[in-house]
Motif scaffolding. Sequence first.
Motif, PDB file in Angstrom:
ATOM      1  N   GLY A  28       0.807  -1.221   0.000  1.00 17.90           N
ATOM      2  CA  GLY A  28       0.000   0.000   0.000  1.00 17.90           C
ATOM      3  C   GLY A  28       0.833   1.260   0.000  1.00 17.90           C
ATOM      4  N   ASP A  33      -2.738   7.714  -3.796  1.00 21.74           N
ATOM      5  CA  ASP A  33      -4.148   7.659  -3.378  1.00 21.74           C
ATOM      6  C   ASP A  33      -5.087   7.410  -4.551  1.00 21.74           C
ATOM      7  N   ASN A  45      -8.740  -0.859  -7.574  1.00 21.09           N
ATOM      8  CA  ASN A  45      -8.109   0.240  -6.835  1.00 21.09           C
ATOM      9  C   ASN A  45      -7.307  -0.330  -5.656  1.00 21.09           C
ATOM     10  N   GLU A  46      -6.669   0.550  -4.907  1.00 18.49           N
ATOM     11  CA  GLU A  46      -5.803   0.111  -3.802  1.00 18.49           C
ATOM     12  C   GLU A  46      -6.560  -0.729  -2.776  1.00 18.49           C
ATOM     13  N   THR A  47      -7.731  -0.268  -2.365  1.00 18.19           N
ATOM     14  CA  THR A  47      -8.514  -0.988  -1.358  1.00 18.19           C
ATOM     15  C   THR A  47      -8.843  -2.396  -1.833  1.00 18.19           C
ATOM     16  N   GLU A  48      -9.277  -2.507  -3.090  1.00 19.34           N
ATOM     17  CA  GLU A  48      -9.629  -3.818  -3.639  1.00 19.34           C
ATOM     18  C   GLU A  48      -8.401  -4.715  -3.773  1.00 19.34           C
ATOM     19  N   LEU A  50      -5.575  -4.622  -1.962  1.00 17.52           N
ATOM     20  CA  LEU A  50      -5.149  -5.079  -0.636  1.00 17.52           C
ATOM     21  C   LEU A  50      -6.103  -6.130  -0.071  1.00 17.52           C
ATOM     22  N   LYS A  51      -7.388  -5.986  -0.347  1.00 15.94           N
ATOM     23  CA  LYS A  51      -8.365  -6.979   0.099  1.00 15.94           C
ATOM     24  C   LYS A  51      -8.119  -8.319  -0.601  1.00 15.94           C
TER      25      LYS A  51
END
Length: 126
Positions: A28, A33, A45-48, A50-51
């Motif tokens: 991350g 951002d 995206n980043e959130t997806e 990392l998940k």
Amino acid sequence: MTCDESDIRAALHGWYTAMATHDLTAVGAALTDTFLLVEHDELVNETELLKMLSGADDYQLDASLSDFHVSVDGDIAWSTHRNHERYTPAGGKSEEIDFLETVVLVRRDGRWLIDRYHATRLSPAP
């Protein structure tokens, strides 16, 4: 190879090392951002990302990046390169995939961060 080019290569190798060692904090931290991964027909995206990585409990990843074509213009850089990956899910069969990738990076506070990552899977030779 210029200093900036070696910095770009190091940033990309570092990001893959973080994924290979399951260091999600470092994965991350290498991203802006506004990061967006374009892989085949998916936008991630980043959130997806990392998940997805945190849900893949125990995988092995080896990425071999080569044939770099790097351009740097001030605080923006891009690299087009080849990536030969070997991905092995926990208890699963190893898969080798070749990609042609283009990455856009931005320099923030002296660090190169990945903003866009476009990966196209290369078809195996018939």
